[in-house]
Design a protein around this motif. Structure first.
Motif, PDB file in Angstrom:
ATOM      1  N   GLU A  11       8.478  -2.388  -1.514  1.00  0.00           N
ATOM      2  CA  GLU A  11       8.877  -3.018  -2.787  1.00  0.00           C
ATOM      3  C   GLU A  11       9.182  -4.356  -2.367  1.00  0.00           C
ATOM      4  O   GLU A  11       9.195  -5.366  -3.535  1.00  0.00           O
ATOM      5  N   ARG A  14       4.188  -8.123  -1.852  1.00  0.00           N
ATOM      6  CA  ARG A  14       3.527  -8.682  -3.163  1.00  0.00           C
ATOM      7  C   ARG A  14       2.002  -8.150  -2.658  1.00  0.00           C
ATOM      8  O   ARG A  14       1.521  -9.039  -1.632  1.00  0.00           O
ATOM      9  N   LYS A  33       0.511   0.795  -6.590  1.00  0.00           N
ATOM     10  CA  LYS A  33       1.541   0.981  -7.407  1.00  0.00           C
ATOM     11  C   LYS A  33       2.411   2.110  -7.308  1.00  0.00           C
ATOM     12  O   LYS A  33       3.766   1.942  -7.122  1.00  0.00           O
ATOM     13  N   TYR A  37       4.581  -0.800  -4.173  1.00  0.00           N
ATOM     14  CA  TYR A  37       4.174  -2.368  -3.767  1.00  0.00           C
ATOM     15  C   TYR A  37       4.461  -2.931  -5.173  1.00  0.00           C
ATOM     16  O   TYR A  37       4.321  -2.466  -6.206  1.00  0.00           O
ATOM     17  N   ASP A  38       4.601  -4.456  -5.019  1.00  0.00           N
ATOM     18  CA  ASP A  38       4.700  -5.400  -6.135  1.00  0.00           C
ATOM     19  C   ASP A  38       3.386  -5.688  -6.394  1.00  0.00           C
ATOM     20  O   ASP A  38       2.703  -6.664  -5.800  1.00  0.00           O
ATOM     21  N   VAL A  40      -0.056  -7.047  -8.492  1.00  0.00           N
ATOM     22  CA  VAL A  40      -0.337  -8.271  -9.506  1.00  0.00           C
ATOM     23  C   VAL A  40      -2.150  -7.925  -9.660  1.00  0.00           C
ATOM     24  O   VAL A  40      -2.555  -8.229  -8.548  1.00  0.00           O
ATOM     25  N   ILE A  77       1.339  -2.980 -14.728  1.00  0.00           N
ATOM     26  CA  ILE A  77       1.441  -4.093 -13.571  1.00  0.00           C
ATOM     27  C   ILE A  77       1.155  -5.346 -14.514  1.00  0.00           C
ATOM     28  O   ILE A  77       0.159  -5.270 -15.463  1.00  0.00           O
TER      29      ILE A  77
END
Length: 382
Positions: A11, A14, A33, A37-38, A40, A77
């Motif tokens: 968490e 990124r 996800k 995890y963060d 993008v 996301i």
């Protein structure tokens, strides 16, 4: 260490995922996800072919951007589309055209990974505060005892993409992650269905992404119409057999489309751009046993210069398995030469040559280069 081999909780990590709109990168985003995890997602707008790109087998098109956006929405996301058209044209398309006009057979996917995805996109990921850039490539990356990372062939040999990634640098490997390298393709599609992704059954891309109809000659003629010249088709023994409309219509090893009838099968042996000449001959004349490489990228533990002949395996086309060879580097000039234990057919300047530690299914990638010159087997043996 988390599952990405980073010293953070998921968490707090990124990860930017390069989302092409296909099933592989969409599953990568979904897996990360799910692990917390963060994530993008970033999709690159590389060119615009309009409606021509909405066909089976094409990639990087408007439809693919739509599919990537939809996958990101399904996963919840953030997703961004970045306009890389100008840099893609300069770094990939223009170089591709120029290489063909020089009588070479370029591999634009290698240059795209080198110049766009793993340089420009990687820099953007760092700007976004990412700890890693993940892609859907089928290739494995593992930590070495010295703390660095090394590249290996994928678990699924039918999907292995290491040939296209030999130009990745050690610095880039430290930041890159390839979550699918240890998975078979059928498992990836099963996961896509499990995650409810609409691209679960989307066909894999097969064409060069900026050649929507598979006719690269049309792209080159549009970019450099002044450079396409007609010329002669000549037998290797000197006989003039016919004429052609431009060497961009031919590749080394080609047999079909020569429009010649002299009672024997003929193959394109080489292209001579200065004279606009296509040289043809029998199949056995295609055999190559020595290659000279340019722009060597080395991923091995020790630099090869001065080590003498190094036993390796090489791959001269993505569809061929690595074959045993020896690598030598001239310590005075830096010239890189590959000697093949068994001759290969249809090898052309401009192609990529990926170098492996051995010819095994999970071999380590030691690097590679661009084929600068080839020498036929008979001359090499003399």
């Amino acid at each position: 260490m988390n599952s990405l081999d980073l010293p953070k909780a998921p968490e707090a990590t990124r990860v930017v995922v390069a989302m092409s709109g296909g099933v592989d990168s969409s599953v990568v985003a979904a897996l990360l996800k799910r692990e917390g995890y963060d994530v993008v997602g970033i999709t690159l707008q590389l060119y615009d072919h309009g409606a021509a790109t909405h066909r089976r087998g094409a990639c990087c098109a408007g439809q693919d951007i739509h599919d990537a956006r939809r996958a990101a929405e399904t996963l919840g996301i953030p997703h961004y589309v970045l306009d890389y058209e100008d840099r893609f044209r300069e770094a990939v398309i223009d170089r591709f055209a120029e290489s063909y006009l020089q009588g070479e057979t370029p591999i634009p996917c290698v240059e795209c990974n080198r110049s766009i995805k793993f340089r420009d996109l990687l820099a953007t990921a760092r700007d976004l505060g990412a700890d890693a850039l993940a892609t859907g490539h089928y290739v494995a990356s593992r930590r070495r005892p010295d703390g660095g990372r090394a590249l290996y062939r994928a678990l699924d040999p039918s999907r292995d993409q290491s040939y296209f990634l030999y130009a990745t640098t050690p610095e880039q490997l430290a930041f890159l992650r390839f979550p699918l390298g240890e998975r078979p393709k059928d498992e990836t599609r099963a996961l896509a269905r499990e995650f409810g992704l609409s691209v679960a059954d989307k066909p894999d891309s097969q064409d060069i992404c900026f050649v929507p109809q598979g006719r690269y000659q049309d792209v080159i003629a549009r970019l450099r119409p002044d450079a396409v010249r007609p010329g002669e088709i000549v037998h290797r023994d000197g006989r003039v057999l016919g004429r052609h409309d431009g060497i961009i219509g031919f590749t080394v090893g080609q047999r079909r489309g020569l429009k010649l009838s002299i009672g024997e099968p003929l193959y394109v042996l080489r292209l001579e751009p200065d004279a606009a000449r296509v040289v043809v001959g029998p199949r056995e004349a295609l055999a190559t046993s020595r290659l000279r490489l340019a722009d060597l990228n080395w991923l091995g533990d020790a630099a090869p210069a001065g080590l003498g002949d190094i036993p390796v395996a090489v791959r001269v086309r993505s569809t061929r398995e690595p074959r045993p060879a020896t690598l030598s580097v001239d310590p005075a000039t830096g010239g890189v030469e590959i000697s093949l234990l068994a001759a290969e057919d249809g090898v052309s300047p401009g192609q990529a040559c990926a170098i492996y530690a051995d010819d095994g299914p999970r071999a380590r990638v030691l690097g590679g280069g661009t084929i600068l010159r080839v020498e036929d087997a008979r001359r090499a043996a003399a």
